[in-house]
Design an enzyme around this catalytic site. Structure first.
Site, PDB file in Angstrom:
ATOM      1  N   HIS A 305       0.847  -1.189   0.000  1.00  0.00           N
ATOM      2  CA  HIS A 305       0.000   0.000   0.000  1.00  0.00           C
ATOM      3  C   HIS A 305       0.882   1.238   0.000  1.00  0.00           C
ATOM      4  O   HIS A 305       1.942   1.237   0.610  1.00  0.00           O
ATOM      5  CB  HIS A 305      -0.915   0.008   1.240  1.00  0.00           C
ATOM      6  CG  HIS A 305      -2.052   0.949   1.102  1.00  0.00           C
ATOM      7  ND1 HIS A 305      -1.966   2.273   1.442  1.00  0.00           N
ATOM      8  CD2 HIS A 305      -3.309   0.760   0.624  1.00  0.00           C
ATOM      9  CE1 HIS A 305      -3.121   2.859   1.185  1.00  0.00           C
ATOM     10  NE2 HIS A 305      -3.953   1.971   0.685  1.00  0.00           N
ATOM     11  N   ASP A 362      -7.946  -5.595   0.171  1.00  0.00           N
ATOM     12  CA  ASP A 362      -8.435  -6.441  -0.918  1.00  0.00           C
ATOM     13  C   ASP A 362      -8.026  -7.901  -0.777  1.00  0.00           C
ATOM     14  O   ASP A 362      -8.529  -8.749  -1.507  1.00  0.00           O
ATOM     15  CB  ASP A 362      -7.932  -5.893  -2.258  1.00  0.00           C
ATOM     16  CG  ASP A 362      -8.535  -4.542  -2.556  1.00  0.00           C
ATOM     17  OD1 ASP A 362      -9.752  -4.412  -2.376  1.00  0.00           O
ATOM     18  OD2 ASP A 362      -7.801  -3.626  -2.955  1.00  0.00           O
TER      19      ASP A 362
HETATM   20  N1  CMC Z   1       4.207  -7.512  -4.772  1.00  0.00           N
HETATM   21  C1  CMC Z   1       5.544  -7.455  -4.949  1.00  0.00           C
HETATM   22  N2  CMC Z   1       6.291  -6.340  -4.816  1.00  0.00           N
HETATM   23  C2  CMC Z   1       5.623  -5.206  -4.507  1.00  0.00           C
HETATM   24  C3  CMC Z   1       4.239  -5.183  -4.314  1.00  0.00           C
HETATM   25  C4  CMC Z   1       3.521  -6.392  -4.439  1.00  0.00           C
HETATM   26  N3  CMC Z   1       2.189  -6.433  -4.260  1.00  0.00           N
HETATM   27  N4  CMC Z   1       3.854  -3.912  -4.006  1.00  0.00           N
HETATM   28  C5  CMC Z   1       4.966  -3.165  -4.033  1.00  0.00           C
HETATM   29  N5  CMC Z   1       6.044  -3.947  -4.322  1.00  0.00           N
HETATM   30  C6  CMC Z   1       7.441  -3.520  -4.393  1.00  0.00           C
HETATM   31  C7  CMC Z   1       7.761  -2.842  -5.721  1.00  0.00           C
HETATM   32  O1  CMC Z   1       8.188  -3.786  -6.677  1.00  0.00           O
HETATM   33  C8  CMC Z   1       8.839  -1.886  -5.307  1.00  0.00           C
HETATM   34  O2  CMC Z   1      10.038  -2.627  -5.143  1.00  0.00           O
HETATM   35  P1  CMC Z   1      11.482  -1.956  -5.424  1.00  0.00           P
HETATM   36  O3  CMC Z   1      11.555  -0.730  -4.563  1.00  0.00           O
HETATM   37  O4  CMC Z   1      12.445  -3.034  -5.004  1.00  0.00           O
HETATM   38  O5  CMC Z   1      11.514  -1.649  -6.883  1.00  0.00           O
HETATM   39  C9  CMC Z   1       8.397  -1.425  -3.911  1.00  0.00           C
HETATM   40  O6  CMC Z   1       7.619  -2.520  -3.380  1.00  0.00           O
HETATM   41  C10 CMC Z   1       7.547  -0.167  -3.900  1.00  0.00           C
HETATM   42  O7  CMC Z   1       6.515  -0.356  -4.839  1.00  0.00           O
HETATM   43  P2  CMC Z   1       5.749   0.852  -5.504  1.00  0.00           P
HETATM   44  O8  CMC Z   1       4.971   0.346  -6.670  1.00  0.00           O
HETATM   45  O9  CMC Z   1       6.689   1.988  -5.748  1.00  0.00           O
HETATM   46  O10 CMC Z   1       4.803   1.291  -4.317  1.00  0.00           O
HETATM   47  P3  CMC Z   1       3.544   2.167  -4.456  1.00  0.00           P
HETATM   48  O11 CMC Z   1       3.358   2.834  -3.157  1.00  0.00           O
HETATM   49  O12 CMC Z   1       3.611   3.018  -5.659  1.00  0.00           O
HETATM   50  O13 CMC Z   1       2.410   1.057  -4.757  1.00  0.00           O
HETATM   51  C11 CMC Z   1       0.591  -0.402  -4.675  1.00  0.00           C
HETATM   52  C12 CMC Z   1       1.370   0.711  -3.942  1.00  0.00           C
HETATM   53  C13 CMC Z   1      -0.691  -0.679  -3.909  1.00  0.00           C
HETATM   54  C14 CMC Z   1       0.211   0.087  -6.070  1.00  0.00           C
HETATM   55  C15 CMC Z   1       1.465  -1.676  -4.758  1.00  0.00           C
HETATM   56  O14 CMC Z   1       1.813  -2.108  -3.474  1.00  0.00           O
HETATM   57  C16 CMC Z   1       0.797  -2.792  -5.559  1.00  0.00           C
HETATM   58  O15 CMC Z   1       0.911  -2.829  -6.782  1.00  0.00           O
HETATM   59  N6  CMC Z   1       0.081  -3.734  -4.856  1.00  0.00           N
HETATM   60  C17 CMC Z   1      -0.665  -4.763  -5.536  1.00  0.00           C
HETATM   61  C18 CMC Z   1      -2.013  -4.220  -5.975  1.00  0.00           C
HETATM   62  C19 CMC Z   1      -2.952  -4.024  -4.804  1.00  0.00           C
HETATM   63  O16 CMC Z   1      -3.112  -4.891  -3.948  1.00  0.00           O
HETATM   64  N7  CMC Z   1      -3.644  -2.875  -4.796  1.00  0.00           N
HETATM   65  C20 CMC Z   1      -4.667  -2.565  -3.769  1.00  0.00           C
HETATM   66  C21 CMC Z   1      -4.248  -1.416  -2.891  1.00  0.00           C
HETATM   67  S1  CMC Z   1      -5.334  -1.262  -1.450  1.00  0.00           S
HETATM   68  C22 CMC Z   1      -6.854  -0.817  -2.081  1.00  0.00           C
HETATM   69  C23 CMC Z   1      -6.909   0.582  -2.506  1.00  0.00           C
HETATM   70  O17 CMC Z   1      -6.862   1.469  -1.634  1.00  0.00           O
HETATM   71  O18 CMC Z   1      -6.980   0.838  -3.710  1.00  0.00           O
END
Ligand code: CMC
Length: 428
Positions: A305, A362
């Site tokens: 998140h 989720d």
């Molecule tokens: N699985 C594997 N690695 C992950 C994941 C994941 N679910 N989420 C983040 N990472 C890693 C990402 O690869 C990155 O690694 P590195 O720094 O080594 O390159 C690091 O963690 C930071 O990721 P980010 O994409 O920069 O983080 P963010 O804050 O932009 O993304 C997120 C947040 C929710 C988009 C992401 O965690 C994700 O894609 N999760 C899976 C989708 C999901 O479950 N979404 C629902 C969110 S909760 C409901 C809502 O409020 O919408």
């Protein structure tokens, strides 16, 4: 502590005010930055940017805190019902019994959909995703209910109408997609019971209201009701800043929610768990390894998140609700066992520990929805109905804000320097 920060640039010192929120959160007010310094800020994904000052929802991602209008979400999930939480978010305070009764009557009075709208549903191709249909239908409401003035009373009517009709639209689209007769809302039923009845009642097998299911749905929607400046809410505020009507702003929010990184994750989680069950014989290790592999775009859906760097407080309640509802309904869902194992393995893994990746709302919500009989492709629609009070509260706050301006970010241009137009015959 100083309430200014100093910015030294090009030999000059500028003072920028620091704003402090009611929970001690601090931010630098850069509203005069460009005018005084000629600089803008660059913050892809707005991860460090506060877009507004808000009194609606407080989140602390390090401590796992979520409060609506000051009340912890844990207490609301335990004691409140969805309509009461909706009233709280939109009006700022909990309703008295009389106010809640009046609100319920208004919701009932506005629950019908114009009959002509039914023909729209018939025109969508069978395979249409329900989120696309919902977004279009909400925009269409503007054409059916155009009498929008700016009095407080008119806005309240528009808000109630939308809150009530969205669940009728969602249930109607499900019935029509199955080729079944539409079930109309019943004034004797509560908001959540009414929705379940419209979804599942049919002449062959009349729907029996189950209070455990109704309670589970109340909790599901309360947990989704607001989450401060997330992607879809920021979209509602941004689109609304152009002073479009509420229906158009909410329709844009629905479209933003659809994505798998946001609200669409609940559908994606179930698809991922099903794949693990069917293709990997329930073995979660392969998915955990794939999620860590930087050459593989795969991510563990329902994990991670932007704000929470600890366990999402909503996910804790959702997991408990999931266990409770499955036990009460005597359902054994193999996907729940896979989800629990996946969580256990991931939470012990150094990659997930180092990246602060925990289950989000989720991760378990889809299993609750499956237990209620909701089809997988409608999961994100369920999220949208739950998030509607938050979108409305945030939209209202933004249009009432005396400092509100049209949302119009800037950019750092990195394209070509000026070049002359080349006639087509001279191009190589
Ligand atoms: N699985 C594997 N690695 C992950 C994941 C994941 N679910 N989420 C983040 N990472 C890693 C990402 O690869 C990155 O690694 P590195 O720094 O080594 O390159 C690091 O963690 C930071 O990721 P980010 O994409 O920069 O983080 P963010 O804050 O932009 O993304 C997120 C947040 C929710 C988009 C992401 O965690 C994700 O894609 N999760 C899976 C989708 C999901 O479950 N979404 C629902 C969110 S909760 C409901 C809502 O409020 O919408």
């Amino acid at each position: 502590m100083s309430d200014h920060v100093k910015l030294i640039y090009d030999g000059k010192t500028y003072e920028l005010p620091v704003i402090t929120g009611s929970e001690g959160e601090k931010g630098i007010d850069i509203s005069a930055l460009r005018q005084t310094t000629g600089l803008i800020t660059l913050d892809p994904g707005f991860a460090n940017t506060g877009s507004c000052v808000s009194t609606i929802t407080f989140m602390n991602g390090e401590k796992g805190i979520l409060r609506y209008r000051g009340i912890p979400v844990e207490q609301l999930a335990e004691y409140s019902i969805f309509t009461e939480t909706t009233y709280l978010l939109i009006n700022g305070v909990l309703p008295t019994r009389k106010q809640l009764n009046q609100f319920s009557i208004l919701l009932n009075d506005n629950s019908l959909i114009h009959e002509d709208m039914q023909s729209f549903f018939q025109s969508f191709p069978r395979a249409s995703h329900p989120m696309g249909i919902l977004s279009s239908m909400v925009t269409a409401l503007r054409s059916f209910y155009p009498e929008i003035k700016i009095t407080e009373e008119e806005i309240n009517l528009m808000v109630t109408r939308l809150l009530s009709k969205i669940r009728t639209l969602a249930a109607m689209s499900y019935k029509i997609s199955r080729g079944h007769k539409v079930v109309y809302p019943r004034p004797d039923l509560s908001y959540c019971a009414n929705f379940l009845n419209m979804m599942f009642d049919n002449p062959v097998k009349p729907y029996q209201i189950d209070e455990d299911q109704v309670r589970a749905l109340n909790i599901f929607w309360i947990l989704h009701a607001d989450h401060e400046q997330n992607c879809s809410t920021s979209t509602v505020r941004m689109v609304g800043s152009g002073r479009v009507n509420l229906y158009a702003a909410i329709s844009a929010g629905i479209a933003a929610l659809w994505g798998p990184l946001h609200g669409g994750a609940n559908q994606a989680v179930i698809e991922m768990l099903t794949k693990i069950k069917e293709e990997d014989s329930g073995n979660v290790a392969k998915s955990v390894e794939r999620a860590k592999d930087k050459n593989d775009p795969f991510r563990l859906m329902g994990f991670g998140h932007r704000v929470y760097k600890t366990y999402d407080p909503r996910a804790k309640i959702m997991k408990k609700t999931c266990d409770g509802v499955l036990e009460k309904l005597k359902i054994s869902d193999p996907l729940l066992d896979i989800a629990k194992e996946l969580e256990e393995v991931a939470l012990k893994d150094n990659y997930f520990i180092d990246h602060n990746l925990y289950p989000n709302i989720d991760f378990y919500s889809g299993i609750v929805l499956r237990a209620l009989g909701i089809p997988t492709n409608m999961f994100t629609v369920m999220f949208a109905i739950g998030r509607l009070p938050g979108w409305i509260a945030q939209w209202k706050e933004s249009v009432d804000d005396p400092n509100w301006r049209l949302s119009r970010p800037r950019q750092i241009y990195a394209g070509p320097a000026p070049i002359d137009y080349v006639p087509i015959e001279d191009r190589i």
